[in-house]
Design a protein around this motif. Structure first.
Motif, PDB file in Angstrom:
ATOM      1  N   LEU A 170      -6.144   7.234 -10.921  1.00  0.00           N
ATOM      2  CA  LEU A 170      -4.995   6.465 -11.414  1.00  0.00           C
ATOM      3  C   LEU A 170      -5.182   6.095 -12.888  1.00  0.00           C
ATOM      4  O   LEU A 170      -4.226   6.096 -13.662  1.00  0.00           O
ATOM      5  CB  LEU A 170      -4.822   5.196 -10.553  1.00  0.00           C
ATOM      6  N   LEU A 204      -2.149  -2.873 -10.347  1.00  0.00           N
ATOM      7  CA  LEU A 204      -2.303  -1.628  -9.589  1.00  0.00           C
ATOM      8  C   LEU A 204      -3.775  -1.459  -9.255  1.00  0.00           C
ATOM      9  O   LEU A 204      -4.634  -1.693 -10.109  1.00  0.00           O
ATOM     10  CB  LEU A 204      -1.852  -0.427 -10.427  1.00  0.00           C
ATOM     11  N   THR A 235       3.086   5.270  -7.195  1.00  0.00           N
ATOM     12  CA  THR A 235       2.527   3.917  -7.345  1.00  0.00           C
ATOM     13  C   THR A 235       2.633   3.473  -8.801  1.00  0.00           C
ATOM     14  O   THR A 235       3.084   2.366  -9.100  1.00  0.00           O
ATOM     15  CB  THR A 235       1.029   3.904  -6.922  1.00  0.00           C
ATOM     16  N   LEU A 236       2.212   4.373  -9.675  1.00  0.00           N
ATOM     17  CA  LEU A 236       2.245   4.057 -11.103  1.00  0.00           C
ATOM     18  C   LEU A 236       3.681   3.859 -11.587  1.00  0.00           C
ATOM     19  O   LEU A 236       3.993   2.869 -12.268  1.00  0.00           O
ATOM     20  CB  LEU A 236       1.582   5.208 -11.877  1.00  0.00           C
ATOM     21  N   ASP A 243      -6.542   1.287  -7.744  1.00  0.00           N
ATOM     22  CA  ASP A 243      -6.841   2.638  -7.295  1.00  0.00           C
ATOM     23  C   ASP A 243      -7.781   2.544  -6.103  1.00  0.00           C
ATOM     24  O   ASP A 243      -8.989   2.358  -6.261  1.00  0.00           O
ATOM     25  CB  ASP A 243      -7.493   3.436  -8.434  1.00  0.00           C
ATOM     26  N   SER A 277       0.844  -1.196   0.000  1.00  0.00           N
ATOM     27  CA  SER A 277       0.000   0.000   0.000  1.00  0.00           C
ATOM     28  C   SER A 277       0.873   1.238   0.000  1.00  0.00           C
ATOM     29  O   SER A 277       1.911   1.261   0.660  1.00  0.00           O
ATOM     30  CB  SER A 277      -0.862   0.043   1.263  1.00  0.00           C
ATOM     31  N   ILE A 278       0.406   2.246  -0.706  1.00  0.00           N
ATOM     32  CA  ILE A 278       1.143   3.514  -0.743  1.00  0.00           C
ATOM     33  C   ILE A 278       0.244   4.605  -0.158  1.00  0.00           C
ATOM     34  O   ILE A 278      -0.798   4.940  -0.724  1.00  0.00           O
ATOM     35  CB  ILE A 278       1.581   3.864  -2.190  1.00  0.00           C
ATOM     36  N   ASP A 298      -2.984   2.141  -4.404  1.00  0.00           N
ATOM     37  CA  ASP A 298      -2.767   3.583  -4.326  1.00  0.00           C
ATOM     38  C   ASP A 298      -3.851   4.159  -3.411  1.00  0.00           C
ATOM     39  O   ASP A 298      -5.033   4.137  -3.761  1.00  0.00           O
ATOM     40  CB  ASP A 298      -2.875   4.159  -5.753  1.00  0.00           C
ATOM     41  N   ASP A 343      -8.194   4.891  -3.950  1.00  0.00           N
ATOM     42  CA  ASP A 343      -8.580   6.240  -3.532  1.00  0.00           C
ATOM     43  C   ASP A 343     -10.080   6.350  -3.766  1.00  0.00           C
ATOM     44  O   ASP A 343     -10.538   6.918  -4.765  1.00  0.00           O
ATOM     45  CB  ASP A 343      -7.804   7.270  -4.362  1.00  0.00           C
ATOM     46  N   LYS A 391       1.548  10.314  -4.367  1.00  0.00           N
ATOM     47  CA  LYS A 391       1.272   8.901  -4.060  1.00  0.00           C
ATOM     48  C   LYS A 391       0.928   8.124  -5.336  1.00  0.00           C
ATOM     49  O   LYS A 391       1.431   7.032  -5.571  1.00  0.00           O
ATOM     50  CB  LYS A 391       0.107   8.766  -3.054  1.00  0.00           C
ATOM     51  N   SER A 392       0.051   8.726  -6.152  1.00  0.00           N
ATOM     52  CA  SER A 392      -0.381   8.021  -7.366  1.00  0.00           C
ATOM     53  C   SER A 392       0.737   7.945  -8.402  1.00  0.00           C
ATOM     54  O   SER A 392       0.953   6.911  -9.025  1.00  0.00           O
ATOM     55  CB  SER A 392      -1.602   8.714  -7.978  1.00  0.00           C
ATOM     56  N   PHE A 421      -0.202  -3.446  -5.959  1.00  0.00           N
ATOM     57  CA  PHE A 421       0.003  -2.150  -5.301  1.00  0.00           C
ATOM     58  C   PHE A 421      -1.320  -1.403  -5.153  1.00  0.00           C
ATOM     59  O   PHE A 421      -2.053  -1.239  -6.134  1.00  0.00           O
ATOM     60  CB  PHE A 421       0.968  -1.280  -6.114  1.00  0.00           C
TER      61      PHE A 421
END
Ligand SMILES: Nc1ncnc2c1ncn2[C@@H]1O[C@H](COP(=O)(O)OP(=O)(O)OP(=O)(O)O)[C@@H](O)[C@H]1O
Ligand SMILES: [Mg+2]
Length: 316
Positions: free
Chosen positions: A48, A38, A22-23, A40, A8-9, A122, A42, A18-19, A120
């Motif tokens: 993302l 990945l 992550t990307l 998203d 997790s980020i 985000d 959020d 953060k995004s 991952f």
């Protein structure tokens, strides 16, 4: 020791990268031959997919949260980057941005089984329980921040909130510890730091002390400083490392730094995923260094030749 597949980020503050991180990390690892998904997470502020150049996501987390599909795996979409599958975020409609407890558990339960080497998440800004629970559920926890005073303040608050949320869940039936944790958050408290709580318990209840200490020792965090322009910016990592040590008894590991890089902004404006076109730019080099650290922690060998995903049909 098990490897860490789920990461997790987070970082507390909005707009600190953060995004982007992550990307960028996902792309860098995919370029090293790893199969990446990945997500998203959020909820309510999903973007993302935009950073990946996807204008109209065919599926989003909302489809899973509202049970239009059964398996998380079924909403992974292909992207223009070979090796990267994406689960797009939910919009703030139909209540999908505030999943109920059961909906969240259903989601968390399926994360680890996703067909990828590494997954991952985000996370959104802030320290809502949703954000903290995603963070705490992930074996790999990365906190991203910049050297701006507001970001430093927020990332410390984020790490503290995550730790305290984790401890309150672990000790949910222990009123004494819950009270100590609650009090440590208030200004008038006698016991301020985690060290204070540990010292207090050591004299009173050795068993509880040992359990609390063990849980804190296993709460691993990795730090990434973004938008670094000067040597002083880079030192923000040591600042957060020190306050986490002094007040929370945590020993976060510094993963690395990402330079402030005009290529990032260019890529965002052109809806081109960074760093597909600029692999030698300063931020891209920072990502490569961090990707190697992630592989070590994940225990995914960087020598394995995980088959690269076919450009089509990988996730159907
Ligand atoms: N290393 C960098 N160099 C230059 N610009 C950057 C860098 N990292 C991020 N940015 C800029 O900051 C903007 C915000 O980044 P990003 O969307 O990743 O933040 P965030 O923390 O995910 O925000 P939110 O909490 O709102 O989701 C990007 O659009 C980009 O323009
Ligand atoms: Mg974001």
């Amino acid at each position: 020791m098990n490897g860490k597949k789920l990461w997790s980020i987070g970082g507390g503050k909005g707009g600190i990268g953060k995004s982007i991180f992550t990307l960028g990390l996902g792309i860098t690892l995919a370029q090293m031959g790893k199969k990446i998904i990945l997500i998203d997470a959020d909820l309510g502020g999903a973007n993302l997919h935009t950073l990946m150049g996807v204008r109209y996501p065919p599926f989003t987390l909302e489809d899973f949260i509202l049970k239009r599909v059964d398996r998380l795996e079924d909403i992974v979409i292909e992207t223009q980057v070979e090796g990267i599958g994406l689960i797009c975020g939910a919009d703030d409609i139909m209540g999908a941005a505030n999943p109920k407890f059961a909906q969240k558990i259903r989601l968390l339960n399926q994360l680890e089984d996703l067909p990828a080497d590494l997954v991952f998440l985000d996370l959104g800004a802030g320290t809502s329980f949703n954000v903290l629970d995603f963070f705490n559920y992930s074996a790999g926890k990365i906190a991203v921040f910049t050297n701006q005073s507001t970001s430093l303040q927020n990332v410390y608050g984020f790490i503290k909130s995550a730790l305290f949320r984790f401890l309150s869940r672990e000790f949910s039936r222990d009123d004494e510890i819950l009270l100590l944790l609650q009090q440590a958050g208030s200004r008038l408290a006698k016991l301020h730091s985690v060290e204070d709580i540990l010292n207090h318990l050591q004299n009173k209840n050795v068993e509880k002390y040992a359990r609390l200490k063990q849980i804190i020792d296993h709460f691993e965090i990795f730090l990434v400083v973004n938008m670094v322009k000067t040597e002083l910016d880079r030192k923000a990592a040591q600042v957060i490392q020190k306050v986490s040590q002094d007040f929370l008894n945590l020993h976060p590991q510094i993963f690395g730094t990402l330079a402030y890089d005009p290529e990032v902004e260019k890529a965002v404006n052109q809806m081109l995923p960074f760093p597909t076109r600029s692999q030698n730019s300063p931020a891209a080099l920072g990502l490569q260094h961090i990707a190697v650290q992630v592989l070590k922690e994940a225990k995914v060998s960087d020598l394995t030749t995980a088959p690269r995903l076919a450009a089509t049909g990988a996730w159907g």
